[in-house]
Design an enzyme around this catalytic site. Structure first.
Site, PDB file in Angstrom:
ATOM      1  N   LYS A   1       2.452   7.096 -39.436  1.00 30.17           N
ATOM      2  CA  LYS A   1       1.448   7.217 -38.366  1.00 30.17           C
ATOM      3  C   LYS A   1       0.033   7.020 -38.897  1.00 30.17           C
ATOM      4  O   LYS A   1      -0.759   6.294 -38.302  1.00 30.17           O
ATOM      5  CB  LYS A   1       1.537   8.603 -37.691  1.00 30.17           C
ATOM      6  CG  LYS A   1       2.887   8.915 -37.082  1.00 30.17           C
ATOM      7  CD  LYS A   1       2.900  10.277 -36.400  1.00 30.17           C
ATOM      8  CE  LYS A   1       2.602  11.435 -37.338  1.00 30.17           C
ATOM      9  NZ  LYS A   1       3.600  11.622 -38.408  1.00 30.17           N
TER      10      LYS A   1
ATOM     11  N   ARG B   1       8.847  21.164 -43.026  1.00 31.02           N
ATOM     12  CA  ARG B   1       8.140  20.380 -41.999  1.00 31.02           C
ATOM     13  C   ARG B   1       9.111  19.553 -41.168  1.00 31.02           C
ATOM     14  O   ARG B   1       8.922  19.388 -39.967  1.00 31.02           O
ATOM     15  CB  ARG B   1       7.090  19.484 -42.662  1.00 31.02           C
ATOM     16  CG  ARG B   1       5.867  20.276 -43.128  1.00 31.02           C
ATOM     17  CD  ARG B   1       5.087  19.549 -44.194  1.00 31.02           C
ATOM     18  NE  ARG B   1       4.513  18.311 -43.742  1.00 31.02           N
ATOM     19  CZ  ARG B   1       4.211  17.298 -44.547  1.00 31.02           C
ATOM     20  NH1 ARG B   1       4.453  17.377 -45.845  1.00 31.02           N
ATOM     21  NH2 ARG B   1       3.664  16.207 -44.055  1.00 31.02           N
TER      22      ARG B   1
ATOM     23  N   ARG C   1       3.907  10.333 -51.571  1.00 29.72           N
ATOM     24  CA  ARG C   1       2.596  10.029 -50.986  1.00 29.72           C
ATOM     25  C   ARG C   1       1.469  10.544 -51.872  1.00 29.72           C
ATOM     26  O   ARG C   1       1.522  11.639 -52.413  1.00 29.72           O
ATOM     27  CB  ARG C   1       2.486  10.661 -49.597  1.00 29.72           C
ATOM     28  CG  ARG C   1       1.070  10.550 -49.000  1.00 29.72           C
ATOM     29  CD  ARG C   1       1.041  10.752 -47.506  1.00 29.72           C
ATOM     30  NE  ARG C   1       1.476  12.070 -47.089  1.00 29.72           N
ATOM     31  CZ  ARG C   1       1.663  12.418 -45.805  1.00 29.72           C
ATOM     32  NH1 ARG C   1       1.461  11.533 -44.846  1.00 29.72           N
ATOM     33  NH2 ARG C   1       2.056  13.628 -45.501  1.00 29.72           N
TER      34      ARG C   1
ATOM     35  N   ARG D   1       2.704  18.043 -30.868  1.00 33.52           N
ATOM     36  CA  ARG D   1       3.820  18.377 -31.756  1.00 33.52           C
ATOM     37  C   ARG D   1       4.789  19.362 -31.119  1.00 33.52           C
ATOM     38  O   ARG D   1       5.756  19.760 -31.764  1.00 33.52           O
ATOM     39  CB  ARG D   1       3.277  18.974 -33.048  1.00 33.52           C
ATOM     40  CG  ARG D   1       3.089  17.952 -34.144  1.00 33.52           C
ATOM     41  CD  ARG D   1       2.506  18.669 -35.318  1.00 33.52           C
ATOM     42  NE  ARG D   1       2.903  18.172 -36.599  1.00 33.52           N
ATOM     43  CZ  ARG D   1       2.226  17.271 -37.297  1.00 33.52           C
ATOM     44  NH1 ARG D   1       1.176  16.698 -36.775  1.00 33.52           N
ATOM     45  NH2 ARG D   1       2.611  16.948 -38.499  1.00 33.52           N
TER      46      ARG D   1
ATOM     47  N   ARG E   1      -0.928  15.988 -51.599  1.00 29.63           N
ATOM     48  CA  ARG E   1      -1.209  17.087 -50.676  1.00 29.63           C
ATOM     49  C   ARG E   1      -0.357  18.308 -51.022  1.00 29.63           C
ATOM     50  O   ARG E   1       0.774  18.166 -51.438  1.00 29.63           O
ATOM     51  CB  ARG E   1      -0.873  16.640 -49.236  1.00 29.63           C
ATOM     52  CG  ARG E   1      -2.035  15.947 -48.547  1.00 29.63           C
ATOM     53  CD  ARG E   1      -1.640  15.285 -47.264  1.00 29.63           C
ATOM     54  NE  ARG E   1      -0.803  16.102 -46.377  1.00 29.63           N
ATOM     55  CZ  ARG E   1      -0.429  15.717 -45.160  1.00 29.63           C
ATOM     56  NH1 ARG E   1      -0.820  14.544 -44.687  1.00 29.63           N
ATOM     57  NH2 ARG E   1       0.331  16.468 -44.411  1.00 29.63           N
TER      58      ARG E   1
HETATM   59  P1  ADP Z   1       2.001  14.342 -41.462  1.00 32.89           P
HETATM   60  O1  ADP Z   1       0.981  13.244 -41.402  1.00 32.89           O
HETATM   61  O2  ADP Z   1       2.726  14.354 -42.754  1.00 32.89           O
HETATM   62  O3  ADP Z   1       2.892  14.368 -40.268  1.00 32.89           O
HETATM   63  P2  ADP Z   1      -0.153  16.032 -40.657  1.00 32.89           P
HETATM   64  O4  ADP Z   1      -1.274  15.661 -41.524  1.00 32.89           O
HETATM   65  O5  ADP Z   1      -0.096  15.443 -39.295  1.00 32.89           O
HETATM   66  O6  ADP Z   1       1.200  15.713 -41.424  1.00 32.89           O
HETATM   67  O7  ADP Z   1      -0.063  17.613 -40.488  1.00 32.89           O
HETATM   68  C1  ADP Z   1      -0.146  18.489 -41.595  1.00 32.89           C
HETATM   69  C2  ADP Z   1      -0.031  19.916 -41.100  1.00 32.89           C
HETATM   70  O8  ADP Z   1      -1.130  20.225 -40.199  1.00 32.89           O
HETATM   71  C3  ADP Z   1       1.210  20.241 -40.269  1.00 32.89           C
HETATM   72  O9  ADP Z   1       2.324  20.558 -41.078  1.00 32.89           O
HETATM   73  C4  ADP Z   1       0.733  21.442 -39.429  1.00 32.89           C
HETATM   74  O10 ADP Z   1       0.698  22.624 -40.194  1.00 32.89           O
HETATM   75  C5  ADP Z   1      -0.707  21.055 -39.128  1.00 32.89           C
HETATM   76  N1  ADP Z   1      -0.818  20.299 -37.856  1.00 32.89           N
HETATM   77  C6  ADP Z   1      -1.191  18.996 -37.715  1.00 32.89           C
HETATM   78  N2  ADP Z   1      -1.174  18.630 -36.425  1.00 32.89           N
HETATM   79  C7  ADP Z   1      -0.781  19.720 -35.724  1.00 32.89           C
HETATM   80  C8  ADP Z   1      -0.545  19.977 -34.336  1.00 32.89           C
HETATM   81  N3  ADP Z   1      -0.694  19.030 -33.398  1.00 32.89           N
HETATM   82  N4  ADP Z   1      -0.138  21.233 -33.996  1.00 32.89           N
HETATM   83  C9  ADP Z   1       0.024  22.184 -34.901  1.00 32.89           C
HETATM   84  N5  ADP Z   1      -0.168  22.015 -36.206  1.00 32.89           N
HETATM   85  C10 ADP Z   1      -0.551  20.791 -36.640  1.00 32.89           C
HETATM   86  P1  ADP Z   2       2.424   9.975 -41.532  1.00 32.41           P
HETATM   87  O1  ADP Z   2       0.964   9.941 -41.164  1.00 32.41           O
HETATM   88  O2  ADP Z   2       3.323   9.620 -40.386  1.00 32.41           O
HETATM   89  O3  ADP Z   2       2.826  11.258 -42.191  1.00 32.41           O
HETATM   90  P2  ADP Z   2       1.711   8.054 -43.658  1.00 32.41           P
HETATM   91  O4  ADP Z   2       1.072   6.894 -42.991  1.00 32.41           O
HETATM   92  O5  ADP Z   2       0.844   9.005 -44.374  1.00 32.41           O
HETATM   93  O6  ADP Z   2       2.692   8.826 -42.605  1.00 32.41           O
HETATM   94  O7  ADP Z   2       2.816   7.482 -44.673  1.00 32.41           O
HETATM   95  C1  ADP Z   2       3.600   8.338 -45.482  1.00 32.41           C
HETATM   96  C2  ADP Z   2       3.829   7.691 -46.854  1.00 32.41           C
HETATM   97  O8  ADP Z   2       4.665   6.547 -46.709  1.00 32.41           O
HETATM   98  C3  ADP Z   2       2.558   7.198 -47.529  1.00 32.41           C
HETATM   99  O9  ADP Z   2       2.700   7.416 -48.916  1.00 32.41           O
HETATM  100  C4  ADP Z   2       2.506   5.705 -47.196  1.00 32.41           C
HETATM  101  O10 ADP Z   2       1.854   4.976 -48.217  1.00 32.41           O
HETATM  102  C5  ADP Z   2       3.984   5.348 -47.124  1.00 32.41           C
HETATM  103  N1  ADP Z   2       4.276   4.336 -46.110  1.00 32.41           N
HETATM  104  C6  ADP Z   2       3.686   4.180 -44.887  1.00 32.41           C
HETATM  105  N2  ADP Z   2       4.237   3.151 -44.205  1.00 32.41           N
HETATM  106  C7  ADP Z   2       5.213   2.646 -44.999  1.00 32.41           C
HETATM  107  C8  ADP Z   2       6.164   1.555 -44.859  1.00 32.41           C
HETATM  108  N3  ADP Z   2       6.211   0.804 -43.749  1.00 32.41           N
HETATM  109  N4  ADP Z   2       7.022   1.345 -45.882  1.00 32.41           N
HETATM  110  C9  ADP Z   2       6.980   2.111 -46.998  1.00 32.41           C
HETATM  111  N5  ADP Z   2       6.117   3.149 -47.202  1.00 32.41           N
HETATM  112  C10 ADP Z   2       5.244   3.410 -46.216  1.00 32.41           C
END
Ligand code: ADP
Ligand code: ADP
Ligand code: ZN
Length: 213
Positions: A15, A169, A125, A91, A158
């Site tokens: 995302k 998660r 990541r 979420r 992270r």
């Molecule tokens: P990822 O990109 O790996 O999905 P995020 O950066 O979106 O993770 O979220 C990291 C953490 O921030 C989540 O595990 C949660 O604790 C918090 N968080 C993010 N978005 C939300 C949301 N919409 N509602 C509640 N908690 C959230």
């Molecule tokens: P999210 O915001 O959904 O948690 P990220 O965009 O941060 O996801 O991506 C999670 C990890 O996967 C990062 O380390 C990123 O570089 C890698 N990644 C993202 N898209 C791809 C893809 N299409 N193929 C392989 N690795 C990817």
């Protein structure tokens, strides 16, 4: 008026990677609750009477931060944006209902990635401590180890990208967020994208939907 795009997917689905590029190529605001919360980890929420006094404890254990805190952040950000791509929210069903009250959506996309691939992506990541750019030790490595290609900043892992917190998660995702995906699917508005292509391949599919939105 700018487009209102919602990007859904499990943690690690891509995302952030896709939203950043969408925001820059379609001139949209990237609204992401994860980044907003990370920038305000130690915000004092003690007067709201939750289990913890700051977002940090929730985030480091892999739990969701309480809706009242997150809803407020999203409301303000969406009010200030013309077009946006929303990433990391809603979420749970309560957040999805709140979102319906405060805005209209032009497209809802879902990045579909298998569980095994998610774990590999999250544990590998790395993010830039200065500009937030995303890398992966194997799938998207920087030119120089530990250094951001964009700005020269330091790449870090992270706190919540460790194997144990990743598992938690994903459990939280299945329980709380999958119902949100099903909700938009039932409404007939969900566009499902194969998230296991290369980042460019995924972007082509995403961009096609956004162009028509
Ligand atoms: P990822 O990109 O790996 O999905 P995020 O950066 O979106 O993770 O979220 C990291 C953490 O921030 C989540 O595990 C949660 O604790 C918090 N968080 C993010 N978005 C939300 C949301 N919409 N509602 C509640 N908690 C959230
Ligand atoms: P999210 O915001 O959904 O948690 P990220 O965009 O941060 O996801 O991506 C999670 C990890 O996967 C990062 O380390 C990123 O570089 C890698 N990644 C993202 N898209 C791809 C893809 N299409 N193929 C392989 N690795 C990817
Ligand atoms: Zn950087």
């Amino acid at each position: 008026m700018g487009k209102h795009i919602l990007l859904l997917g499990a943690p690690g689905a891509g995302k952030g990677t896709q939203s950043k590029r969408l925001a820059s190529e379609f001139d949209l605001e990237h609204v992401t609750t994860g980044d907003a919360l990370r920038a305000n980890k130690d915000m004092d929420i003690s007067d709201m009477d939750f289990e913890y006094d700051t977002p940090r404890e929730y985030m480091e254990s892999g739990d969701l931060v309480p809706d009242d805190v997150v809803n407020e952040i999203v409301k303000t950000a969406l009010q200030e944006a013309d077009g946006y791509v929303l990433d990391g929210y809603p979420r749970n069903i309560e957040q999805a209902e709140y979102l319906t009250e405060i805005t209209d959506l032009d497209a809802v996309l879902y990045l579909d990635v298998s569980e095994e691939e998610l774990v590999e992506r999250l544990t590998g990541r790395r993010v830039c401590d200065d500009c937030g750019a995303n890398y992966h030790v194997e799938f998207a490595p920087p030119e120089e180890d530990g250094v951001c290609d964009e700005c020269g900043g330091e790449l870090i892992q992270r706190d919540d990208d460790t194997e144990e917190t990743v598992r938690e998660r994903l459990t939280v995702y299945h329980k709380n967020t999958e119902p949100v995906v099903n909700h938009y699917r039932d409404e007939g508005v969900l566009v499902e994208i194969d998230g296991e292509q290369t980042p460019d391949g995924v972007f082509d599919d995403v961009a096609e939907v956004v162009e028509d939105a």
